[in-house]
Structure formats: C-alpha cells, structure tokens
Write a protein that holds these residues in place. Sequence first.
Motif: not given
Length: 356
Positions: A14-16, A19-21, A23, A36, A38-40
Amino acid sequence: MATLHVTEPYTLIKKDGDTLLVHIPANEELERESSKVRVPLIKVDEVVILGDSTVTSPALGAMLDQRIAITFLTRYGTFRGRLVPSFSRNSLLRLAQFRAHENPKQSLKFAKQFVIGKLSNLRTILLRSNRKMDDSEVTRSANSLDGVIQQVKKLESDGSPPPDPGKPQSGTAWGSLQGLEGAGTGRYFAVFDRLLRGDPKMRFNGRNRRPPRDPVNALLSYGYTLLMHQCAAALQLVGFDPYIGYLHSSQYSKPSLALDLMEEFRGPVIDSVVLTVVNNKIITSADFQTEMGSCRIEDDPRRTYLRKYEARLNTEIKHPIFGYKATYRRCIELQARLLAKTINGEIDAYPPFKIR
C-alpha cells in the motif's frame, strides 16, 4: 537506489505518504507472525513481485509517478509481465535505434561489441578463479577464449541482414559471429564445473534451461532473468525501446536489446554470485526441489540468493572506461548511455564493459 523484492506470497503493498507500506502475512508453517515494513519511495528504482501478492492502485500510481518499474514473476521466477512508467520522450533516440537495426553494417558492429564484452568478462572470471587453483584445463579454456575474441574483432560486415529467426545464417558474417559467440560460451561452460568447490552434489554438467534440470543451472537461469529486467529498466530510463536489439533477433515479446546489454554483465554479476553462494556453501543441494524434471530453489534460500544478488549490484568497482568508482547497477545504466551516444553519433564506437 535499490530493487524491492517481494517474495512472501499474499503480501499487500500500500501507499502511505511517501513510503510503500508492505504488509507481510503470518506464516503458521514457519511460526512467523505478520509484520509491516516501510520502504521510502525515494530509495527504490524497481519492484519485483514473486508469486501472488496485491498492490493497491494508489501504490501503483505512486510508483509510476516516481518512475519505478514493477515486474511480476511467478513464484519460481518465470516472467509474467512488467508495468513501466510512461516512455521516455526521447523519440529521436528510438528512431536512430531503429535505423541502426536496419543497417546491416552498423547492426553487426554493435553485436560484435556485445560479444567481445561478454567473452572478455568470461575469460577474466576464469583467470581470477584459477589464481589459486592453477588448473591447466581452465588455463587452456581462458587462452582459447582469447583466440575467439580476436576472431570476433576481425569480423567484417558482408552486407548480410541481421538474423531472422528460423532462417540459417551459415556463410554470412552474422553466422560467423553467432558461431564464435557460441563456441566461446561453450568453452567457458566446459570448465565452469571446475570452479565449483562447495557442496559436492552441486555439480555442473553443461548449460540447460527451460526448465533448468539441476541446482546450478537453476541459480544461473533465475539470476539471468533478474539481470535482464535490470537491463531493460536501464534502457528504458535512457530512452531506448528494449525490444529492438542487434545481437539478439528482434521478435514478438523478446526484449532483444535488454538481452544484448545483459551479455556483458552475465559473468561479472550472476556467475560471480553463483560461484559465491555455492563455494561458500551459502546455498546447497538441500535447498532445491525437483518436480517433473524442473529444478527449483526453495523460498528461504531464494531470499538469500536475492540478497547476494542485490549486494553484487551495489558493489563498487573502478569503472573500466571512466576510471571512477561506480556500482554494477550504475555501470549497467552507463553502458546504456554509452550505447545511446554511439547511436546518436556522439562517439565513434560503442565501448563494451570489460572487467579487469
């Protein structure tokens, strides 16, 4: 910049914000809870998804806006498809690329350089690996490769058109080039098994693929698939059409130019990774399963292989042409840019990437 490899099945991306979240679902078999990550977006230049996972529309849109390509593979690494950002606006480069493809003399010049780069690097790998072994057969193959390279350099265009799939090329300059490339590669792989010093069950009795029938060939084929998409991404970034090539015949669904560019990096990137994981027993024969004659690597060792592959791409070397330090990932892009400069007439000849 790096590639994000999504290997866990049923992962949700997902997008957050920026970043890409990611799961990652729980895995009862491995007694692993869900997590989870998080990837910038700014740190990613490609996403490779293996198996069945879900990417939301906002995440896809954000990646395309950041010019991040998304490659979809099956669980075992077979190519499914690729989602790429809008094509580069450099239409003049693509027109020049097409004209060079239709010019037999110019097309052969590019094809020769790709072959010279490939065989030179394979020879260097044999010489490097043989420093401690001092194996006379490996020395003989390295010397033989040098002879093949010299023959390739002497080839001149006879006006014959680029290869047409299904039609014989014997008696033409293209036929000679294909024969020499095949002979050189054959001499390299004839002694590749002598370079393997890990698990005695990880032997190499010759190249086989579609499907690979043994662990070493499975590692090579999987790595070449990953590398081909890395090359395609670099070519698209520069403005090329990766499906119009020179050494490899252009045909439906075949990224010929990506395969051309990949030839120079097969040895320095993929073959080197395979030698590392086998000789250090990082991956052993117990990490594979064979079904219906097809050998496939298990999930956990595949993730280990991906980490080694990414580490190799991010390894810095002294660039053989420019003299400054660059990662192999950057070197692939630089070769694409050198090819563009050659096609546009900014430099006289395409210089192949050759490790020392």
